[in-house]
Design a protein around this motif. Sequence first.
Motif, mmCIF file in Angstrom:
data_model
loop_
_atom_site.group_PDB
_atom_site.id
_atom_site.type_symbol
_atom_site.label_atom_id
_atom_site.label_comp_id
_atom_site.label_asym_id
_atom_site.label_seq_id
_atom_site.Cartn_x
_atom_site.Cartn_y
_atom_site.Cartn_z
ATOM 1 N N THR A 80 46.566 -44.683 -28.841
ATOM 2 C CA THR A 80 46.500 -45.188 -27.567
ATOM 3 C C THR A 80 45.056 -45.537 -27.065
ATOM 4 O OG1 THR A 80 46.321 -42.930 -26.762
ATOM 5 C CG2 THR A 80 48.364 -44.069 -26.859
ATOM 6 N N SER A 81 44.053 -44.843 -27.836
ATOM 7 C CA SER A 81 42.609 -45.531 -27.370
ATOM 8 C C SER A 81 42.494 -46.646 -28.041
ATOM 9 C CB SER A 81 41.754 -44.392 -27.732
ATOM 10 O OG SER A 81 41.935 -42.950 -27.453
ATOM 11 N N ASP A 82 43.029 -47.237 -28.937
ATOM 12 C CA ASP A 82 42.692 -48.590 -29.384
ATOM 13 C C ASP A 82 43.350 -49.747 -28.718
ATOM 14 O OD1 ASP A 82 41.410 -47.184 -31.693
ATOM 15 O OD2 ASP A 82 43.188 -46.775 -32.759
ATOM 16 N N LEU A 83 44.221 -49.292 -27.641
ATOM 17 C CA LEU A 83 45.290 -50.259 -26.958
ATOM 18 C C LEU A 83 44.486 -51.409 -26.324
ATOM 19 C CD1 LEU A 83 47.974 -48.364 -25.462
ATOM 20 C CD2 LEU A 83 48.277 -50.161 -27.087
ATOM 21 N N PRO A 84 43.216 -51.103 -25.742
ATOM 22 C CA PRO A 84 42.487 -52.521 -24.984
ATOM 23 C C PRO A 84 42.221 -53.371 -26.073
ATOM 24 C CG PRO A 84 41.539 -50.281 -24.157
ATOM 25 C CD PRO A 84 42.337 -49.950 -25.443
ATOM 26 N N VAL A 85 41.760 -52.919 -27.291
ATOM 27 C CA VAL A 85 41.331 -54.077 -28.412
ATOM 28 C C VAL A 85 42.709 -54.607 -28.744
ATOM 29 C CG1 VAL A 85 40.330 -54.424 -30.541
ATOM 30 C CG2 VAL A 85 39.221 -52.556 -29.191
ATOM 31 N N ALA A 86 43.631 -53.758 -29.093
ATOM 32 C CA ALA A 86 44.930 -54.353 -29.662
ATOM 33 C C ALA A 86 45.461 -55.436 -28.741
ATOM 34 C CB ALA A 86 45.906 -53.413 -29.904
ATOM 35 N N GLU A 87 45.416 -55.229 -27.470
ATOM 36 C CA GLU A 87 46.154 -56.256 -26.423
ATOM 37 C C GLU A 87 45.056 -57.215 -26.461
ATOM 38 O OE1 GLU A 87 49.283 -55.556 -25.994
ATOM 39 O OE2 GLU A 87 48.516 -56.560 -24.020
ATOM 40 N N GLU A 88 43.755 -57.097 -26.214
ATOM 41 C CA GLU A 88 42.852 -58.261 -26.543
ATOM 42 C C GLU A 88 43.394 -59.476 -27.651
ATOM 43 O OE1 GLU A 88 38.281 -58.149 -26.033
ATOM 44 O OE2 GLU A 88 38.752 -58.718 -28.101
ATOM 45 N N ALA A 89 43.710 -58.952 -28.656
ATOM 46 C CA ALA A 89 44.068 -59.536 -29.924
ATOM 47 C C ALA A 89 45.492 -60.148 -29.553
ATOM 48 C CB ALA A 89 44.171 -58.726 -31.079
ATOM 49 N N ALA A 90 46.259 -59.389 -28.822
ATOM 50 C CA ALA A 90 47.857 -59.909 -28.500
ATOM 51 C C ALA A 90 47.594 -61.119 -27.759
ATOM 52 C CB ALA A 90 48.588 -58.956 -28.289
ATOM 53 N N LEU A 91 46.922 -60.963 -26.569
ATOM 54 C CA LEU A 91 46.930 -61.715 -25.459
ATOM 55 C C LEU A 91 46.285 -63.256 -25.974
ATOM 56 C CD1 LEU A 91 46.353 -59.497 -22.454
ATOM 57 C CD2 LEU A 91 48.352 -60.761 -22.742
ATOM 58 N N VAL A 92 45.156 -63.065 -26.743
ATOM 59 C CA VAL A 92 44.546 -64.285 -27.338
ATOM 60 C C VAL A 92 45.319 -64.940 -28.289
ATOM 61 C CG1 VAL A 92 42.691 -65.067 -28.607
ATOM 62 C CG2 VAL A 92 42.211 -63.471 -26.750
ATOM 63 N N ALA A 93 46.067 -64.242 -28.982
ATOM 64 C CA ALA A 93 47.274 -64.802 -29.798
ATOM 65 C C ALA A 93 48.191 -65.553 -29.331
ATOM 66 C CB ALA A 93 47.564 -63.962 -31.021
#
Lengths: 256, 256, 256, 256, 256, 256, 256, 256
Positions: free
Chosen positions: E127-140
């Motif tokens: 769950t701590s990795d979520l901000p980076v994962a969401e950054e990737a998802a939203l940019v994609a």
Amino acid sequence: MLEVLDQVRAGALSPADAADRLAELPYAEIAHAVGSTMIDHHRELRTGVPELVFGAGKTPEQIAGALRELARRAGGAIATRVDPDKAAALRALVPELAVHDLARIAVLGARAARPAAAPIAVVCAGTSDLPVAEEAALVAEFLGAPVIRIHDVGVAGIHRLLARLDAIRGAAVIIAVAGMEAALPSVLGGLVDQPLIAVPTSVGYGVSLDGLVALAAMLASCAPGIAVVNIDNGVGAAVAAVRIARLAARAPEAAR
Amino acid sequence: MLEVLDQVRAGALSPADAADRLAELPYAEIAHAVGSTMIDHHRELRTGVPELVFGAGKTPEQIAGALRELARRAGGAIATRVDPDKAAALRALVPELAVHDLARIAVLGARAARPAAAPIAVVCAGTSDLPVAEEAALVAEFLGAPVIRIHDVGVAGIHRLLARLDAIRGAAVIIAVAGMEAALPSVLGGLVDQPLIAVPTSVGYGVSLDGLVALAAMLASCAPGIAVVNIDNGVGAAVAAVRIARLAARAPEAAR
Amino acid sequence: MLEVLDQVRAGALSPADAADRLAELPYAEIAHAVGSTMIDHHRELRTGVPELVFGAGKTPEQIAGALRELARRAGGAIATRVDPDKAAALRALVPELAVHDLARIAVLGARAARPAAAPIAVVCAGTSDLPVAEEAALVAEFLGAPVIRIHDVGVAGIHRLLARLDAIRGAAVIIAVAGMEAALPSVLGGLVDQPLIAVPTSVGYGVSLDGLVALAAMLASCAPGIAVVNIDNGVGAAVAAVRIARLAARAPEAAR
Amino acid sequence: MLEVLDQVRAGALSPADAADRLAELPYAEIAHAVGSTMIDHHRELRTGVPELVFGAGKTPEQIAGALRELARRAGGAIATRVDPDKAAALRALVPELAVHDLARIAVLGARAARPAAAPIAVVCAGTSDLPVAEEAALVAEFLGAPVIRIHDVGVAGIHRLLARLDAIRGAAVIIAVAGMEAALPSVLGGLVDQPLIAVPTSVGYGVSLDGLVALAAMLASCAPGIAVVNIDNGVGAAVAAVRIARLAARAPEAAR
Amino acid sequence: MLEVLDQVRAGALSPADAADRLAELPYAEIAHAVGSTMIDHHRELRTGVPELVFGAGKTPEQIAGALRELARRAGGAIATRVDPDKAAALRALVPELAVHDLARIAVLGARAARPAAAPIAVVCAGTSDLPVAEEAALVAEFLGAPVIRIHDVGVAGIHRLLARLDAIRGAAVIIAVAGMEAALPSVLGGLVDQPLIAVPTSVGYGVSLDGLVALAAMLASCAPGIAVVNIDNGVGAAVAAVRIARLAARAPEAAR
Amino acid sequence: MLEVLDQVRAGALSPADAADRLAELPYAEIAHAVGSTMIDHHRELRTGVPELVFGAGKTPEQIAGALRELARRAGGAIATRVDPDKAAALRALVPELAVHDLARIAVLGARAARPAAAPIAVVCAGTSDLPVAEEAALVAEFLGAPVIRIHDVGVAGIHRLLARLDAIRGAAVIIAVAGMEAALPSVLGGLVDQPLIAVPTSVGYGVSLDGLVALAAMLASCAPGIAVVNIDNGVGAAVAAVRIARLAARAPEAAR
Amino acid sequence: MLEVLDQVRAGALSPADAADRLAELPYAEIAHAVGSTMIDHHRELRTGVPELVFGAGKTPEQIAGALRELARRAGGAIATRVDPDKAAALRALVPELAVHDLARIAVLGARAARPAAAPIAVVCAGTSDLPVAEEAALVAEFLGAPVIRIHDVGVAGIHRLLARLDAIRGAAVIIAVAGMEAALPSVLGGLVDQPLIAVPTSVGYGVSLDGLVALAAMLASCAPGIAVVNIDNGVGAAVAAVRIARLAARAPEAAR
Amino acid sequence: MLEVLDQVRAGALSPADAADRLAELPYAEIAHAVGSTMIDHHRELRTGVPELVFGAGKTPEQIAGALRELARRAGGAIATRVDPDKAAALRALVPELAVHDLARIAVLGARAARPAAAPIAVVCAGTSDLPVAEEAALVAEFLGAPVIRIHDVGVAGIHRLLARLDAIRGAAVIIAVAGMEAALPSVLGGLVDQPLIAVPTSVGYGVSLDGLVALAAMLASCAPGIAVVNIDNGVGAAVAAVRIARLAARAPEAAR
């Protein structure tokens, strides 16, 4: 220890109990708890240097307690790494405290009897290195050594250093304090014949790596015989220098 | 380029073909393959400095071929990082080669016309730094700059450096070569007013980290205005210094 | 110092000899203490560049005092690394101060007589590198060199750089400022023949390591002759470039 | 495994379901020991890429055995990091082996049926980077992708790269190989719209840190969308590129 | 470019002027200054991806200006690394902005026409990795790719990952986001046959070294073909993945 | 010790002499010099583990002497880090020696009485990790623990590991050996409930940094409770595991 | 999961087989989402240790939710790295929470049934290491192990350690906590025969590198058999020690 | 120099003033070139210690020449880092040379008059540290200090150290030599009150980082007053210790 063994010979103590007592003796007898901090009064007997309170990571209350317990026994005590906020809080707790702002040092009372020590020169490359240099100087004075202060003699203006050589040569030991490329000890090491303790400081930016480059440059110096302590470790330099200066003080005339 | 555009105006070249030609032109026209090595004759036009053959990681045959192709065009060519084994093999392939063992440099012929350049001082801290210092000196001479060599003036004997200051001040640019703690550029930087290029060497052991500490110490120097090149990079220092020395040579009298 | 000048007046010392004597004079005679900061007025005689006040780690009072003392003698003085809070405090102390917010620089007055210097191009990869680029530009101007500013020509849009090449070629020396992978100097180094000073910036995150990678990439560049200064060290780049630009300014016609 | 296939034959399991089952089968059932090396024939089913023999740290006998076992099943096999001594020993053991000296690669036979893949461009900065570039190219070809080789287009001569852009744009994926400051991917990343895999090489010295700086510079690139593999890892780049090129090959027309 | 050359053929432009125009053309024509930030509208033509505003180190005013200028041309724009304070200030300046707090992303409008792209799986270890994962998802998603989110499948509970394999296999490309020891891509790399982009995060403490260990572990993975981006660089992973997903989208049927 | 104190009570020893004897006793009584190597027979009494001869940096003669002296007292002795050349020389000196080539271990004789120990599983990621795994296994067996060997279960083929879980669960303690990204302990740590000792190996290249990344990845693992030893330190892992396995062996039934 | 249990009830599955089946059950079936945090109730079945909430990087609400969900099932739950601000917010949310300030730990309720465990000694070098030592001690106690606390026995006063050896020897496992040069485990490792888990702390400054030197010193220890966890990782040490202590607790008499 | 002495003879200069003048004399007047190596005979006047020939990186001929030139003036000379091959070549050139194999030291003749020095204890942790310890001991003896050798007292067997404390206390200064985790100086520093010079060695593997961890651990020691030299720098430790021991020797009675 002999006392314990005497009790054995006298039959007052069984060999097995004596073994236990011997193992427990050195520390247990002399330690006194002050809150959660243990004070090691025995340290001075073993190492010639009393416990110096390291203020970083301690609360004002802990520092005050430790200083009071140490001063009660020895007349005086000293704390280092006392930042401005902590110093203000400490002064409220211990009004008779003397605080040195630049050096972040607090001194309570004065130690009565200290071994004689020859003079120590504290030589400093730049004005940004002054807090560490003053930490070294004040700790050395607290431990009984006279200090000769030589400031702002960085190697980018080599004449400044050459002009102060005579004063530096008047000391038995030299503490050289420098940050950035830390060339001062190398130059000094080729000009003097006294023991030389080098203190790297965290002064600098970028590739200075918070003092790691100054430290490594001092250790890699082409001038042999320079001994180095941790970054910003004015206390360690002072303790090392005082141990040397005491040896020199036992000589019939001054070290030089 | 104008030639291509003239052909367009003359109708001898369609705009589309011209676009292709323009994109291809600069490199394709002047490159000649020598085995698998591409020689960039165009480089000197762009940067003022011809291709210098970097011998490490090349076979003697590749080095010989590159030197011959470069010398054919320009009269002379130079290869660096030619270790003793490679030098012996090279000499067998190109008997007229001049090899400088200490500097690990091989020179073929001499370049006819080189821009004038003011003198460069190559100042060296210790005898172990000499190979790098000589690499810098020989490359600078190959590129047309007179070189003043000042050796063994490390800061652990500061008098040696002070005694040679007048000679150093006779140059337009200074290359300072030093390993270990690399304090030489800091001291020098506070004594002279010329541009100063510092070359860290991998001389030293333990905490010297194969020259990384010398490099960092030079970059962190308290003397402003010192510019630094890679570890053991005598070639880079020479190229940088020659570019500067050429500017100085255009002046009515010598730089100082 | 007065003694030397008296001898000159009395004819006992030729001006040339006096200049030599003055250059050798020990620091102690010409230094004037301003609070705890020592001002080295002699530095300009030795190195051609006056003391530049490094604002980091100094109080506003110390900076103000140093600027006033330096400007009193030389007409103008400059301080760097003056962050917004310090700038506000400084302005209160020295109302006539000119503060450049982006470059974190404060200038007091203007230096009267400065050696002539050829133009310097300050070339900057990205907008985040601007503070360091402006620090270099303003220091160079303070030292008397005209500056050509070329911004936002990072290599990820190579056309931007190619479009500005003519402007860059109009300078005698180039300062290239870049963070992250810092490829700008490599590309530029293959396109121009002027001296090239590269300044890595701490721009970037993660593996950029606060500028260490930009620094190392510049030093490891495949384009020979790039000279590098410490991370974010716009001042050092300016001093190095000005020393070069002064050599170029002595030429009969402009450097290019 | 036979059991699954029997069920398919008996009609109890559809081929599609069987494929799913097979993909889940534990390793133990399909592994065959060759000496102390376990061959994972199952890997290709799971990952689309067969086991590639990593020659470093294996004896010639182990490499030969692994190649033979893999080729027996799939028609062809490949080994990487086969240095000259090992290659000679291998050729003695497996005379029909094809050895690529520069790339340190040995290929046995040819794989019969490989998924279609769009062309991959392998772009290389300097001649010293060629071994890694060829490793990538040969592995990509072994896995069935056509390769476009673009050599010697380092950024210190930017025209060389611009002149080859059309050829590079003809590929579906780009592998960019560079050492030292590794600026090639940054420049390329701003000029093309294809997926770009960057391979740092250990080419360089001093501050290059055996490729760590090239690696970090690629990761810190200002051009977004560059994906990086380990230092000198031509194999990894090829596998990544082939996976992409296969996606592209499924398109109705060539990728661009 | 052809337009300029046509003018040359027509005699409306001299070859010399044309040379100047050609050099100036690509960038100058499409750049529009917004305050001190230059917007590169040309970038999307060259690289397929528009400029993405990197919010760190920019003021809310600069971010707002850049978003407005980009959205004016393309319908939509996106800014990353917008921390909570900046987001609040931005919302005041641009009320129609959509802000994603966890991912620190701000989106203005929506881009009208984007190339088709196959689905991308964003797989996240903790769950701590979520901000980076969401950054990737939203940019994609901003760039036009459908995203499959798979969270909390760290390898310390391997069943969680195995249970989601079918969903992961539904994507054409995989982005794997993990901090600490970052073993997720290694495990995943052995289970799937799609292109795999790994994003190390700065999640962890002590020996994690702010993500450097996660980065190195991903690069050193025993599973071949994993391509890696900078620490916390969700944007870079998204751009790399979208470039691949567009190739896949050109295929007659969905990628798998 | 009691013996000394008994002598004091009996008056056969003065308290002062007893103090001296006590301080000298523990080491002096049991040390026997073998050339310049001191053998600490007392170590097993204190730590439960006899001295294990570390062969690196010792001559064959020194190793042979140490093995003989240790075996003379205890029946058996073991030396590690015995490379092939040293092993050949050792066999000439001590013909009855058993040498394990892969593990670089030499064993002389067998220790008679060893404390009981529960089984230890030595789990190994790749074939390149086998030398370290075997070092751990052989030292554990020498110290009296039965060993279960599980090889080639790296996480890039997770099925291989899952297929061997039952065997692994049969041990009381697990030693997990892995290089490169070293993800094995993380995956294993989430699947078992036994104590788990992780051994990083120097297997890998480039960013693997000779095992430092494997080490750091193990320490940063998201699976709590993994304890780690130095790189390639099979001996240390064995000693740690044996201490644990002895605790388990004291239980009424087998550990699981 | 219900299905498995139904089969057991129906007699179609033996309890032993059901346990096996349950251990294999995928995570998805047994996980319960609490906001964005997934709780892994299954973890304890697999690893013997329940999920411990890592408070850093989580909001008070997330921590509270996780603690409640875990405690609901198991009677008790624990969160670590709860700094003072977070602790205050947590107490407002969960009034029945027990917070340990020094150790930054919050405990909710108490777990009913825990496996028996032998005593664990938590040995601590200095007072600054106490927060980490207490984290280890409290987690060990939460998991069911009795803890023996030994404080302030750093090696600079070796008598303090020797005096406490008997108490230390009363434990089945030892956790040694030390910062700075971290010599405590080396000294201890030569004096005891129990399993020894070493925890480096980030206590220290300058060259201590935030605990990296303590970590490396522990790993490089000359005393074999010391197993190490991440810097400041009291939790990991506790989990490792408890796993060992449970093995010891199964023995017929106490561990020693 | 002769001029100064003439003035003394003529009575125009007092001997004390002459000494001052001589100490200031520039290097150039007193240096004598031996091949390419400059010998600094003046060094001993300035620093109390003659030039010690550092053999690494010098040819046998250069070492022999330097030793002869130094011995001609002073009676004796010493060279360090003389590896076995170089030693053999040296012995052929200078048959009267005394070579110490373990310490890699060569001594020519003996210096006649050396200042008195108090005894120095060289304390060594393990047998692998002996070469560095002997280098320190032999250099100290060459410079005139009696040496007390204490070997194999590493902290993993603390009794060995305690048993030798009386011998160590008999010295005025202590040199502590240790590799790996280098805990010896910390333990010793808490037991004695003499100046303590610590020498880290490159003994160790893996995370020992060739002595960097030993170095850092010594600098980070919790025992204040330890001064440290470069890795494997026995020479530097000896010079530092001798400078101290000379101060102690001037005392009326022995140092302790």
